[in-house]
Motif scaffolding. Structure first.
Motif, PDB file in Angstrom:
ATOM      1  N   ARG A 260       0.830  -1.202   0.000  1.00 21.71           N
ATOM      2  CA  ARG A 260       0.000   0.000   0.000  1.00 21.71           C
ATOM      3  C   ARG A 260       0.867   1.255   0.000  1.00 21.71           C
ATOM      4  O   ARG A 260       0.591   2.219  -0.717  1.00 21.71           O
ATOM      5  CB  ARG A 260      -0.920  -0.034   1.226  1.00 21.71           C
ATOM      6  CG  ARG A 260      -2.181   0.752   1.066  1.00 21.71           C
ATOM      7  CD  ARG A 260      -3.122   0.538   2.247  1.00 21.71           C
ATOM      8  NE  ARG A 260      -3.584  -0.842   2.342  1.00 21.71           N
ATOM      9  CZ  ARG A 260      -3.352  -1.648   3.374  1.00 21.71           C
ATOM     10  NH1 ARG A 260      -2.676  -1.224   4.411  1.00 21.71           N
ATOM     11  NH2 ARG A 260      -3.803  -2.882   3.389  1.00 21.71           N
ATOM     12  N   LEU A 261       1.935   1.242   0.799  1.00 16.63           N
ATOM     13  CA  LEU A 261       2.853   2.380   0.825  1.00 16.63           C
ATOM     14  C   LEU A 261       3.539   2.577  -0.519  1.00 16.63           C
ATOM     15  O   LEU A 261       3.686   3.716  -0.989  1.00 16.63           O
ATOM     16  CB  LEU A 261       3.913   2.188   1.914  1.00 16.63           C
ATOM     17  CG  LEU A 261       3.503   2.530   3.327  1.00 16.63           C
ATOM     18  CD1 LEU A 261       4.599   2.113   4.297  1.00 16.63           C
ATOM     19  CD2 LEU A 261       3.243   4.016   3.458  1.00 16.63           C
ATOM     20  N   VAL A 262       3.962   1.503  -1.146  1.00 18.34           N
ATOM     21  CA  VAL A 262       4.612   1.599  -2.453  1.00 18.34           C
ATOM     22  C   VAL A 262       3.644   2.156  -3.487  1.00 18.34           C
ATOM     23  O   VAL A 262       4.001   3.036  -4.281  1.00 18.34           O
ATOM     24  CB  VAL A 262       5.149   0.216  -2.885  1.00 18.34           C
ATOM     25  CG1 VAL A 262       5.582   0.218  -4.337  1.00 18.34           C
ATOM     26  CG2 VAL A 262       6.304  -0.191  -1.992  1.00 18.34           C
ATOM     27  N   ARG A 263       2.410   1.666  -3.477  1.00 17.42           N
ATOM     28  CA  ARG A 263       1.408   2.155  -4.423  1.00 17.42           C
ATOM     29  C   ARG A 263       1.137   3.644  -4.222  1.00 17.42           C
ATOM     30  O   ARG A 263       1.053   4.417  -5.171  1.00 17.42           O
ATOM     31  CB  ARG A 263       0.122   1.336  -4.281  1.00 17.42           C
ATOM     32  CG  ARG A 263      -0.900   1.636  -5.335  1.00 17.42           C
ATOM     33  CD  ARG A 263      -2.052   0.642  -5.347  1.00 17.42           C
ATOM     34  NE  ARG A 263      -2.595   0.333  -4.047  1.00 17.42           N
ATOM     35  CZ  ARG A 263      -2.493  -0.865  -3.461  1.00 17.42           C
ATOM     36  NH1 ARG A 263      -1.885  -1.854  -4.064  1.00 17.42           N
ATOM     37  NH2 ARG A 263      -3.025  -1.077  -2.287  1.00 17.42           N
ATOM     38  N   GLN A 264       1.034   4.075  -2.969  1.00 19.68           N
ATOM     39  CA  GLN A 264       0.800   5.485  -2.678  1.00 19.68           C
ATOM     40  C   GLN A 264       1.985   6.338  -3.114  1.00 19.68           C
ATOM     41  O   GLN A 264       1.808   7.429  -3.652  1.00 19.68           O
ATOM     42  CB  GLN A 264       0.533   5.673  -1.182  1.00 19.68           C
ATOM     43  CG  GLN A 264       0.187   7.091  -0.805  1.00 19.68           C
ATOM     44  CD  GLN A 264      -1.109   7.561  -1.425  1.00 19.68           C
ATOM     45  OE1 GLN A 264      -2.077   6.809  -1.495  1.00 19.68           O
ATOM     46  NE2 GLN A 264      -1.136   8.782  -1.904  1.00 19.68           N
ATOM     47  N   ALA A 265       3.200   5.851  -2.909  1.00 24.25           N
ATOM     48  CA  ALA A 265       4.386   6.596  -3.325  1.00 24.25           C
ATOM     49  C   ALA A 265       4.424   6.744  -4.841  1.00 24.25           C
ATOM     50  O   ALA A 265       4.778   7.806  -5.358  1.00 24.25           O
ATOM     51  CB  ALA A 265       5.640   5.897  -2.825  1.00 24.25           C
ATOM     52  N   ARG A 266       4.047   5.685  -5.556  1.00 26.77           N
ATOM     53  CA  ARG A 266       4.008   5.777  -7.023  1.00 26.77           C
ATOM     54  C   ARG A 266       2.965   6.784  -7.482  1.00 26.77           C
ATOM     55  O   ARG A 266       3.203   7.561  -8.401  1.00 26.77           O
ATOM     56  CB  ARG A 266       3.710   4.410  -7.619  1.00 26.77           C
ATOM     57  CG  ARG A 266       4.869   3.478  -7.573  1.00 26.77           C
ATOM     58  CD  ARG A 266       4.511   2.164  -8.217  1.00 26.77           C
ATOM     59  NE  ARG A 266       5.606   1.229  -8.101  1.00 26.77           N
ATOM     60  CZ  ARG A 266       5.471  -0.081  -8.155  1.00 26.77           C
ATOM     61  NH1 ARG A 266       4.276  -0.612  -8.324  1.00 26.77           N
ATOM     62  NH2 ARG A 266       6.517  -0.860  -8.038  1.00 26.77           N
TER      63      ARG A 266
END
Length: 61
Positions: free
Chosen positions: A22-28
């Motif tokens: 979820r954090l990676v998706r939000q950062a992208r």
């Protein structure tokens, strides 16, 4: 009892993995949003509001 502990460890690992994804998706998403200008800042943003959208295909008879 041992199976329950394994279950708890697996569930905790899955939660950690989901949080990380979820954090990676939000950062992208944030990175993509930072690259493109805001809609109200582009000069062509207002040009498209008045015009009706053309249909891609002609109407069937």
């Amino acid at each position: 009892m041992f199976e329950y502990e394994l279950y708890e460890l697996r569930a905790a690992e899955l939660r950690r993995r989901a949080d990380h994804e979820r954090l990676v998706r939000q950062a992208r998403q944030d990175h993509r949003a930072a690259r493109r200008p805001a809609p109200h800042e582009t000069p062509e943003a207002e040009a498209h509001t008045e015009r009706r959208r053309r249909h891609r295909f002609t109407r069937a008879a």
